[in-house]
Design a protein around this motif. Structure first.
Motif, mmCIF file in Angstrom:
data_model
loop_
_atom_site.group_PDB
_atom_site.id
_atom_site.type_symbol
_atom_site.label_atom_id
_atom_site.label_comp_id
_atom_site.label_asym_id
_atom_site.label_seq_id
_atom_site.Cartn_x
_atom_site.Cartn_y
_atom_site.Cartn_z
ATOM 1 N N PHE A 124 1.345 -1.289 0.233
ATOM 2 C CA PHE A 124 -0.206 -0.034 -0.497
ATOM 3 C C PHE A 124 0.870 1.364 0.216
ATOM 4 O O PHE A 124 0.090 2.333 -0.503
ATOM 5 C CB PHE A 124 -1.052 -0.367 0.997
ATOM 6 N N LEU A 125 1.915 1.562 0.796
ATOM 7 C CA LEU A 125 2.958 2.256 0.915
ATOM 8 C C LEU A 125 3.352 2.466 -1.317
ATOM 9 O O LEU A 125 3.411 3.661 -1.523
ATOM 10 C CB LEU A 125 3.461 2.331 1.378
ATOM 11 N N VAL A 126 3.641 1.547 -1.793
ATOM 12 C CA VAL A 126 3.980 1.948 -2.942
ATOM 13 C C VAL A 126 2.738 2.394 -3.847
ATOM 14 O O VAL A 126 3.121 3.127 -4.066
ATOM 15 C CB VAL A 126 4.456 0.217 -3.827
ATOM 16 N N SER B 279 -7.121 8.052 -1.057
ATOM 17 C CA SER B 279 -8.243 7.211 -0.185
ATOM 18 C C SER B 279 -8.217 5.377 -0.187
ATOM 19 O O SER B 279 -7.819 4.914 1.608
ATOM 20 C CB SER B 279 -9.346 7.286 -0.555
ATOM 21 N N LEU B 280 -7.383 4.630 -0.815
ATOM 22 C CA LEU B 280 -7.931 3.365 -1.105
ATOM 23 C C LEU B 280 -6.655 2.741 -0.086
ATOM 24 O O LEU B 280 -6.613 2.271 0.720
ATOM 25 C CB LEU B 280 -7.913 2.334 -1.741
ATOM 26 N N ALA B 281 -5.635 2.962 -0.731
ATOM 27 C CA ALA B 281 -3.758 3.225 -0.051
ATOM 28 C C ALA B 281 -3.743 3.681 1.370
ATOM 29 O O ALA B 281 -3.357 2.735 2.404
ATOM 30 C CB ALA B 281 -3.050 3.827 -1.079
ATOM 31 N N LEU B 282 -4.071 4.984 1.659
ATOM 32 C CA LEU B 282 -4.131 5.470 3.325
ATOM 33 C C LEU B 282 -4.907 4.301 4.204
ATOM 34 O O LEU B 282 -4.860 4.153 5.057
ATOM 35 C CB LEU B 282 -5.092 7.051 3.011
ATOM 36 N N LEU B 283 -6.212 3.989 3.712
ATOM 37 C CA LEU B 283 -7.013 3.041 4.538
ATOM 38 C C LEU B 283 -5.740 1.344 4.878
ATOM 39 O O LEU B 283 -6.376 1.333 5.210
ATOM 40 C CB LEU B 283 -8.539 2.647 3.616
ATOM 41 N N GLY C 139 -9.642 -6.977 -0.077
ATOM 42 C CA GLY C 139 -10.205 -6.619 -0.624
ATOM 43 C C GLY C 139 -9.903 -4.679 -1.731
ATOM 44 O O GLY C 139 -10.256 -4.609 -2.753
ATOM 45 N N LEU C 140 -9.751 -3.965 -0.719
ATOM 46 C CA LEU C 140 -8.430 -2.732 -0.702
ATOM 47 C C LEU C 140 -7.323 -2.669 -1.716
ATOM 48 O O LEU C 140 -6.937 -2.277 -2.763
ATOM 49 C CB LEU C 140 -7.594 -1.835 0.011
#
Length: 560
Positions: free
Chosen positions: A61-63, A121-125, A149-150
Motif C-alpha cells: 500500500f505504501l508503493v 484514500s484506498l491506499a491510506l486506508l 478487498g482494497l
C-alpha cells in the motif's frame, strides 16, 4: 508412592529424599512448565503470520500511495478511468453484478471525477489497517477482508503496472489470512478461535505450489537450468540488480553451478518435506525462509521474497516459534502454556460459534480443493504457464519465476535535447535517470527491497520488446516534453530541471554489462559498461504526440 523410574533412580544413586520443589510463581499454575511449549498448537504462529502478512500489505500500500497517481491516476501513464470506461462499454449489455464479477473493484462504487483522491484514500486506508495489525498482532476477519478487498481493487485496475505474479500471490495469501482470525474479536489470543488445520494447510499448499511451480518451469524452460549455467547470467540480467549482485556475478564458475543445483533442490525436492511429518515440515520452513533471505540480499525483487516467507511460517508451531516471545507471568507465552494445559485437560464444550466456524473452515477447504484443479493440471502440463490466475478474485493461482534467463542485458535510455532540430549535428542529448534501473554506468546499483519502483521494472520488460508493444513509454516521453511534475517524480534526475522543457525526446537502446573488478572501467568508478545498439524510438516532439494521445483518451500534457 514413587513411580518405578523414580524408585530405580533412587536405588542407583542412593538418594532417598525428595528433591525440593521450586517456589510457585504468583498467577501461574505450578503444574504448567514455564520452559517449554507443547507441539501441535498454533496460537503464536498465528500472531507471527498476521504480523508478517501485515508487513507485506503495508509495503504494497505504501508503493501504491507513492506511485498510483502517476501510473493510473487522472493524468497517469495509463489512467484507470480509461480502462473502466472501456470495460463498461464492452460489457454494456451485462448487468452491474456481471460487470463487477469480471472486474471486482471498489472503484465501480466511487465517483471518478477525482480519481487521484480515490486512489489515495484506498491506499491510506490500507496503510492504516495494515499498520494496526503489524503493531498489535490483533486482527479479525473484517479487517483482513478489508485489506484483501482494497488491494484487489487496485490490482484489477492497475493495468500492466500490477500484472506481476506477486500481486496475485499477495491476494491469495491475504485471502487465507482472513480465515486465521475470529469474526469480531480483536485479541492476539482469541481463546475460542484456535487456528484451523485447514487454514494452515492452505498456507502450506500455497508455498508448495509456489516453489514446486518455480522448479518445474525452470526444468521445462531455459536449457541453461538443465546445463547448470543460468546463474552465470542471472545476477547481471535480472530486472533490477543490487550492489551484491555485482560481486556475485563475478563468483567462480563452480559457485554458480552449486547455486543452480541448490535452487533445484530447494524448489523441486524440499517442498515434499511438507508431507513427511512435523520435523520435516519445520526443516522445509527453515530452508525456504533461508532461501528467500538469500534472494533478498542478491536482488531487488520487490516484496516477492518477503511475501513468499509468509506461508512458510505455517510450517512452525508454538513450540518452534516460542523463542520469539518473552517469558514471564502474564506474557503471551505464559498464556499459551495455560491454554495448552486447559485444552489437554478438558474437552471443550460445543459452542454455536465454534460449529459455524468449523463449517466455514470446511467450506474453505472444499473451495481451495475445487479451485486447485486447473492449477494442478497446469503444473502437470508440459506447456506449463506461470503467474496466472484462473478467477477474478485471485484466490488460487499458478506461480513460477525465471523460467528463462536473459543472456544479455539491454536498457532503454530516454534522452532529451533543447536543440530546435533533432537531426542537427550539434544537438546535445542528455539522459534522464530512473530511480533504480541501470542508466549512468558510474551509478552504483540500488538496494530497495522490499520497496518497488513499478516504472523501473516495466522499463526492463520494454527493453525486450518494441515501443509499439509498450505505448505507455510514448506517453512518458510526452510528459517529459511537457516537464510534467507527476511523471518526473518517478525519475531520479531530470537534466532540464532548471531549464525550459526539451524540444525533443528519444529512446536509445543500449547493451549493458557489469564492469570487471580491477579492470579499467572499474578503476574509473564505473559499475557498468554500455554499448549503443540503436534507436528504440525516434526523436519526438509534443505536437507530434498530441493526436496519438487523443486516440487513446489520454490527457494532453500541458507544457510549463
Amino acid at each position: 508412592m514413587a513411580a518405578p523410574e523414580e524408585s530405580l533412580r533412587r536405588r542407583k544413586t542412593g538418594y532417598s529424599h525428595p528433591e525440593p520443589e521450586s517456589p510457585p510463581v504468583p498467577g501461574r499454575d505450578p503444574a504448567v512448565s514455564p520452559a517449554h511449549l507443547h507441539a501441535g498448537t498454533f496460537w503464536l504462529t498465528r500472531i507471527v503470520l498476521l504480523k508478517a502478512l501485515a508487513f507485506v500489505y503495508f509495503v504494497a500500500f505504501l508503493v501504491a500511495f507513492h506511485q498510483n497517481k502517476q501510473l493510473i491516476g487522472d493524468r497517469g501513464l495509463l489512467p484507470c478511468r480509461v480502462l473502466l470506461n472501456n470495460f463498461r462499454q464492452y460489457f454494456q449489455d451485462k448487468t452491474s453484478w456481471e460487470v463487477f464479477s469480471y472486474m471486482p473493484t471498489i472503484l465501480w462504487l466511487t465517483d471518478w471525477s477525482d480519481m487521484n483522491s480515490t486512489l489515495d484514500s484506498l491506499a491510506l486506508l490500507g496503510l492504516g489497517i495494515s499498520s494496526f495489525v503489524l503493531i498489535t498482532g490483533c486482527a479479525n476477519m473484517l479487517l483482513m477482508a478489508a485489506l484483501w478487498g482494497l488491494y484487489m481493487s487496485l490490482v484489477n485496475v492497475g493495468h500492466v503496472w500490477y500484472s506481476f505474479g506477486w500481486e496475485s500471490q499477495l491476494l491469495e495469501t491475504g485471502f487465507l489470512g482472513i480465515f486465521l482470525c475470529p469474526l469480531w474479536t480483536l485479541s492476539r489470543l482469541p481463546q475460542h478461535t484456535p487456528t484451523s488445520r485447514i487454514v494452515l494447510w492452505g498456507f502450506r499448499w500455497l508455498i508448495f505450489r509456489i516453489m514446486f511451480g518455480a522448479g518445474l518451469i525452470k526444468i521445462r524452460g531455459d536449457r541453461c537450468w538443465r546445463d547448470l549455467t543460468c546463474m552465470d547470467f542471472h545476477y547481471e540480467t535480472q530486472p533490477v540488480p543490487n550492489p551484491l549482485a555485482y560481486y556475485l556475478h563475478h563468483s567462480p564458475w563452480w559457485f554458480h553451478r552449486f547455486e543452480t543445483l541448490s535452487t533445484h533442490f530447494i524448489e523441486l525436492l524440499v517442498p515434499f518435506f511438507l508431507f513427511l511429518g512435523r520435523r520435516a515440515c519445520i526443516i522445509h520452513g527453515a530452508l525456504q525462509i533461508l532461501f528467500q533471505a538469500i534472494l533478498i540480499v542478491s536482488g531487488n525483487l520487490s516484496f516477492l521474497n518477503w511475501l513468499t516467507m509468509v506461508p512458510s511460517l505455517a510450517c512452525f508451531d508454538d513450540a518452534t516459534l516460542g523463542f520469539l516471545f518473552p517469558s514471564g507471568p502474564g506474557s503471551l507465552k505464559d498464556r499459551v502454556l495455560q491454554m495448552q494445559r486447559e485444552i489437554r485437560g478438558a474437552r471443550p464444550k460445543p459452542r454455536f460459534g465454534s460449529v459455524v466456524r468449523r463449517a466455514a473452515n470446511v467450506s474453505l477447504g472444499i473451495l481451495l480443493a475445487w479451485l486447485s484443479v486447473p492449477v494442478v493440471l497446469n503444473l502437470l502440463s508440459p506447456i506449463q504457464v506461470m503467474n496466472t490466475h484462473f478467477n477474478s478474485l485471485h484466490i488460487v493461482n499458478t506461480y513460477g519465476a525465471f523460467g528463462s534467463i536473459s543472456k544479455e542485458r539491454t536498457e532503454v535510455i530516454l534522452q532529451g535535447t533543447a536543440s530546435p532540430s533533432a537531426s542537427a549535428p550539434d544537438a546535445v542529448w542528455e539522459d534522464y535517470e530512473f530511480k533504480c534501473k541501470p542508466g549512468d554506468p558510474s551509478r552504483r546499483p540500488c538496494l530497495i527491497s522490499p520497496y518497488h519502483y513499478r516504472l523501473d521494472w516495466l522499463m526492463w520488460f520494454a527493453s525486450f520488446q518494441t515501443y509499439e508493444h509498450n505505448d505507455w513509454i510514448l506517453h512518458l516521453a510526452g510528459k517529459l516534453l511537457a516537464s510534467d511534475a507527476e511523471a518526473l517524480s518517478l525519475l531520479a534526475h531530470n537534466p532540464f530541471a532548471s531549464r525550459p522543457p526539451p524540444r525533443w525526446v528519444r529512446g536509445e537502446h543500449y547493451r549493458y554489462k557489469f564492469s570487471r573488478p580491477g579492470g579499467r572501467h572499474a578503476t574509473e568508478g564505473k559499475w557498468w559498461v554500455r554499448k549503443r545498439i540503436g534507436a528504440y524510438f525516434p526523436p519526438l516532439s509534443l505536437e507530434e504526440l498530441r493526436p496519438y494521445f487523443r486516440d487513446r483518451g489520454w490527457p494532453l500534457p500541458q507544457p510549463l
